[in-house]
Design a protein around this motif. Structure first.
Motif, PDB file in Angstrom:
ATOM      1  N   ARG A  73       0.825  -1.216   0.000  1.00 10.14           N
ATOM      2  CA  ARG A  73       0.000   0.000   0.000  1.00 10.14           C
ATOM      3  C   ARG A  73       0.860   1.267   0.000  1.00 10.14           C
ATOM      4  O   ARG A  73       0.565   2.225  -0.706  1.00 10.14           O
ATOM      5  N   LEU A  74       1.911   1.296   0.810  1.00 13.59           N
ATOM      6  CA  LEU A  74       2.758   2.485   0.864  1.00 13.59           C
ATOM      7  C   LEU A  74       3.386   2.766  -0.487  1.00 13.59           C
ATOM      8  O   LEU A  74       3.432   3.916  -0.931  1.00 13.59           O
ATOM      9  N   GLY A  75       3.840   1.739  -1.174  1.00  8.46           N
ATOM     10  CA  GLY A  75       4.422   1.939  -2.506  1.00  8.46           C
ATOM     11  C   GLY A  75       3.423   2.552  -3.465  1.00  8.46           C
ATOM     12  O   GLY A  75       3.743   3.477  -4.217  1.00  8.46           O
ATOM     13  N   LYS A  76       2.192   2.071  -3.440  1.00 10.71           N
ATOM     14  CA  LYS A  76       1.149   2.620  -4.304  1.00 10.71           C
ATOM     15  C   LYS A  76       0.854   4.076  -3.937  1.00 10.71           C
ATOM     16  O   LYS A  76       0.699   4.923  -4.807  1.00 10.71           O
ATOM     17  N   ARG A  77       0.816   4.361  -2.657  1.00 11.35           N
ATOM     18  CA  ARG A  77       0.518   5.736  -2.229  1.00 11.35           C
ATOM     19  C   ARG A  77       1.664   6.691  -2.572  1.00 11.35           C
ATOM     20  O   ARG A  77       1.424   7.863  -2.862  1.00 11.35           O
ATOM     21  N   ILE A  78       2.891   6.208  -2.560  1.00  9.62           N
ATOM     22  CA  ILE A  78       4.018   7.051  -2.975  1.00  9.62           C
ATOM     23  C   ILE A  78       3.852   7.433  -4.445  1.00  9.62           C
ATOM     24  O   ILE A  78       3.988   8.599  -4.803  1.00  9.62           O
ATOM     25  N   LEU A  79       3.545   6.450  -5.286  1.00  3.11           N
ATOM     26  CA  LEU A  79       3.334   6.756  -6.709  1.00  3.11           C
ATOM     27  C   LEU A  79       2.161   7.711  -6.899  1.00  3.11           C
ATOM     28  O   LEU A  79       2.231   8.654  -7.691  1.00  3.11           O
ATOM     29  N   ASP A  80       1.075   7.463  -6.162  1.00  5.04           N
ATOM     30  CA  ASP A  80      -0.092   8.346  -6.260  1.00  5.04           C
ATOM     31  C   ASP A  80       0.252   9.771  -5.828  1.00  5.04           C
ATOM     32  O   ASP A  80      -0.190  10.742  -6.435  1.00  5.04           O
ATOM     33  N   TYR A  81       1.047   9.893  -4.771  1.00  3.17           N
ATOM     34  CA  TYR A  81       1.459  11.210  -4.277  1.00  3.17           C
ATOM     35  C   TYR A  81       2.292  11.942  -5.337  1.00  3.17           C
ATOM     36  O   TYR A  81       2.056  13.112  -5.633  1.00  3.17           O
ATOM     37  N   LEU A  82       3.259  11.249  -5.918  1.00  6.35           N
ATOM     38  CA  LEU A  82       4.090  11.859  -6.953  1.00  6.35           C
ATOM     39  C   LEU A  82       3.251  12.292  -8.152  1.00  6.35           C
ATOM     40  O   LEU A  82       3.436  13.389  -8.688  1.00  6.35           O
ATOM     41  N   CYS A  83       2.315  11.445  -8.557  1.00  7.68           N
ATOM     42  CA  CYS A  83       1.436  11.784  -9.691  1.00  7.68           C
ATOM     43  C   CYS A  83       0.554  12.974  -9.353  1.00  7.68           C
ATOM     44  O   CYS A  83       0.354  13.868 -10.184  1.00  7.68           O
ATOM     45  N   GLU A  84       0.008  13.002  -8.153  1.00  2.42           N
ATOM     46  CA  GLU A  84      -0.861  14.109  -7.740  1.00  2.42           C
ATOM     47  C   GLU A  84      -0.092  15.425  -7.739  1.00  2.42           C
ATOM     48  O   GLU A  84      -0.579  16.446  -8.244  1.00  2.42           O
ATOM     49  N   CYS A  85       1.108  15.426  -7.178  1.00  2.36           N
ATOM     50  CA  CYS A  85       1.922  16.647  -7.152  1.00  2.36           C
ATOM     51  C   CYS A  85       2.296  17.077  -8.558  1.00  2.36           C
ATOM     52  O   CYS A  85       2.244  18.271  -8.881  1.00  2.36           O
ATOM     53  N   ASN A  86       2.660  16.131  -9.400  1.00  2.00           N
ATOM     54  CA  ASN A  86       3.016  16.442 -10.782  1.00  2.00           C
ATOM     55  C   ASN A  86       1.819  17.019 -11.538  1.00  2.00           C
ATOM     56  O   ASN A  86       1.937  18.011 -12.252  1.00  2.00           O
ATOM     57  N   PHE A  87       0.650  16.400 -11.385  1.00  2.00           N
ATOM     58  CA  PHE A  87      -0.554  16.886 -12.050  1.00  2.00           C
ATOM     59  C   PHE A  87      -0.881  18.307 -11.608  1.00  2.00           C
ATOM     60  O   PHE A  87      -1.147  19.181 -12.428  1.00  2.00           O
ATOM     61  N   HIS A  88      -0.827  18.538 -10.304  1.00  8.06           N
ATOM     62  CA  HIS A  88      -1.177  19.862  -9.774  1.00  8.06           C
ATOM     63  C   HIS A  88      -0.214  20.936 -10.279  1.00  8.06           C
ATOM     64  O   HIS A  88      -0.643  21.988 -10.733  1.00  8.06           O
ATOM     65  N   THR A  89       1.078  20.666 -10.206  1.00  6.41           N
ATOM     66  CA  THR A  89       2.042  21.681 -10.633  1.00  6.41           C
ATOM     67  C   THR A  89       2.004  21.883 -12.149  1.00  6.41           C
ATOM     68  O   THR A  89       2.182  22.994 -12.624  1.00  6.41           O
ATOM     69  N   SER A  90       1.753  20.823 -12.907  1.00  6.52           N
ATOM     70  CA  SER A  90       1.624  20.963 -14.362  1.00  6.52           C
ATOM     71  C   SER A  90       0.404  21.803 -14.706  1.00  6.52           C
ATOM     72  O   SER A  90       0.451  22.656 -15.593  1.00  6.52           O
ATOM     73  N   HIS A  91      -0.675  21.565 -14.006  1.00  6.21           N
ATOM     74  CA  HIS A  91      -1.920  22.309 -14.215  1.00  6.21           C
ATOM     75  C   HIS A  91      -1.683  23.793 -13.939  1.00  6.21           C
ATOM     76  O   HIS A  91      -2.046  24.657 -14.733  1.00  6.21           O
ATOM     77  N   GLU A  92      -1.045  24.078 -12.806  1.00  7.13           N
ATOM     78  CA  GLU A  92      -0.751  25.474 -12.448  1.00  7.13           C
ATOM     79  C   GLU A  92       0.161  26.127 -13.477  1.00  7.13           C
ATOM     80  O   GLU A  92      -0.064  27.260 -13.885  1.00  7.13           O
ATOM     81  N   ALA A  93       1.198  25.431 -13.887  1.00  9.96           N
ATOM     82  CA  ALA A  93       2.150  25.997 -14.846  1.00  9.96           C
ATOM     83  C   ALA A  93       1.479  26.294 -16.178  1.00  9.96           C
ATOM     84  O   ALA A  93       1.724  27.336 -16.788  1.00  9.96           O
ATOM     85  N   LEU A  94       0.633  25.400 -16.628  1.00 12.31           N
ATOM     86  CA  LEU A  94      -0.063  25.595 -17.897  1.00 12.31           C
ATOM     87  C   LEU A  94      -0.987  26.805 -17.833  1.00 12.31           C
ATOM     88  O   LEU A  94      -1.009  27.633 -18.743  1.00 12.31           O
ATOM     89  N   GLU A  95      -1.725  26.947 -16.739  1.00 14.29           N
ATOM     90  CA  GLU A  95      -2.629  28.071 -16.597  1.00 14.29           C
ATOM     91  C   GLU A  95      -1.871  29.397 -16.504  1.00 14.29           C
ATOM     92  O   GLU A  95      -2.304  30.403 -17.039  1.00 14.29           O
ATOM     93  N   LYS A  96      -0.733  29.394 -15.826  1.00 14.90           N
ATOM     94  CA  LYS A  96       0.045  30.625 -15.680  1.00 14.90           C
ATOM     95  C   LYS A  96       0.735  31.018 -16.980  1.00 14.90           C
ATOM     96  O   LYS A  96       0.945  32.182 -17.246  1.00 14.90           O
ATOM     97  N   SER A  97       1.093  30.018 -17.782  1.00 14.60           N
ATOM     98  CA  SER A  97       1.855  30.327 -18.989  1.00 14.60           C
ATOM     99  C   SER A  97       1.002  30.932 -20.095  1.00 14.60           C
ATOM    100  O   SER A  97       1.414  31.853 -20.771  1.00 14.60           O
ATOM    101  N   ASN A  98      -0.218  30.413 -20.282  1.00 23.51           N
ATOM    102  CA  ASN A  98      -1.026  30.971 -21.368  1.00 23.51           C
ATOM    103  C   ASN A  98      -2.518  30.955 -21.095  1.00 23.51           C
ATOM    104  O   ASN A  98      -3.308  31.118 -22.003  1.00 23.51           O
ATOM    105  N   GLY A  99      -2.894  30.730 -19.852  1.00 22.72           N
ATOM    106  CA  GLY A  99      -4.289  30.808 -19.481  1.00 22.72           C
ATOM    107  C   GLY A  99      -5.148  29.635 -19.915  1.00 22.72           C
ATOM    108  O   GLY A  99      -6.358  29.663 -19.759  1.00 22.72           O
ATOM    109  N   ILE A 100      -4.546  28.585 -20.452  1.00 18.58           N
ATOM    110  CA  ILE A 100      -5.311  27.413 -20.884  1.00 18.58           C
ATOM    111  C   ILE A 100      -5.585  26.521 -19.680  1.00 18.58           C
ATOM    112  O   ILE A 100      -4.702  26.262 -18.875  1.00 18.58           O
ATOM    113  N   ASP A 101      -6.805  26.051 -19.564  1.00 23.33           N
ATOM    114  CA  ASP A 101      -7.148  25.120 -18.510  1.00 23.33           C
ATOM    115  C   ASP A 101      -6.640  23.729 -18.895  1.00 23.33           C
ATOM    116  O   ASP A 101      -6.797  23.304 -20.046  1.00 23.33           O
ATOM    117  N   LEU A 102      -6.054  23.036 -17.964  1.00 26.68           N
ATOM    118  CA  LEU A 102      -5.478  21.725 -18.244  1.00 26.68           C
ATOM    119  C   LEU A 102      -6.532  20.747 -18.760  1.00 26.68           C
ATOM    120  O   LEU A 102      -6.276  19.978 -19.684  1.00 26.68           O
TER     121      LEU A 102
END
Length: 88
Positions: free
Chosen positions: A52-81
Motif C-alpha cells: 500500500r505504501l508503494g502505491k501511495r508514494i506513486l499516487d502522491y508523486l502523480c498528484e503533485c506532478n498533475f497539480h504543478t503541471s496544471h498550475e504551470a499551464l494556466e500561468k503560462s497561457n491561461g489554458i485550462d489543463l
C-alpha cells in the motif's frame, strides 16, 4: 538497507500511510516535493513497491506532478489543463 529519517520526514510518512486522501496529504505540503523528499520517496518506494505504501508514494508523486503541471499551464497561457487534455 535501513533508511534513517528525521521527525519531519516521519510525520510526512505518517500522513502518507494514514487514511487521508492523497490530495489531502499533497495539500498539506502545498503540492511541493523537495529534492530530499523526492530522493527519500524513491528509496522507500524501492523497499515498498508491492504494498500500500508503494502505491501511495506513486499516487502522491502523480498528484503533485498533475497539480504543478496544471498550475504551470494556466500561468503560462491561461489554458485550462482539462481543456488542453480534451484536445488530445
Amino acid at each position: 538497507m535501513e533508511i534513517k529519517i528525521n521527525s519531519e520526514q516521519e510525520e510526512f510518512f505518517n500522513y502518507l500511510e494514514s487514511d487521508r486522501t492523497i490530495q489531502e496529504v499533497a495539500r498539506l505540503y502545498d503540492w511541493s516535493i523537495t529534492a530530499d523528499r523526492y530522493a527519500l520517496l524513491g528509496l522507500v518506494y524501492m523497499q515498498n513497491k508491492n504494498n500500500r505504501l508503494g502505491k501511495r508514494i506513486l499516487d502522491y508523486l502523480c498528484e503533485c506532478n498533475f497539480h504543478t503541471s496544471h498550475e504551470a499551464l494556466e500561468k503560462s497561457n491561461g489554458i485550462d489543463l482539462h481543456d488542453f487534455l480534451k484536445a488530445y
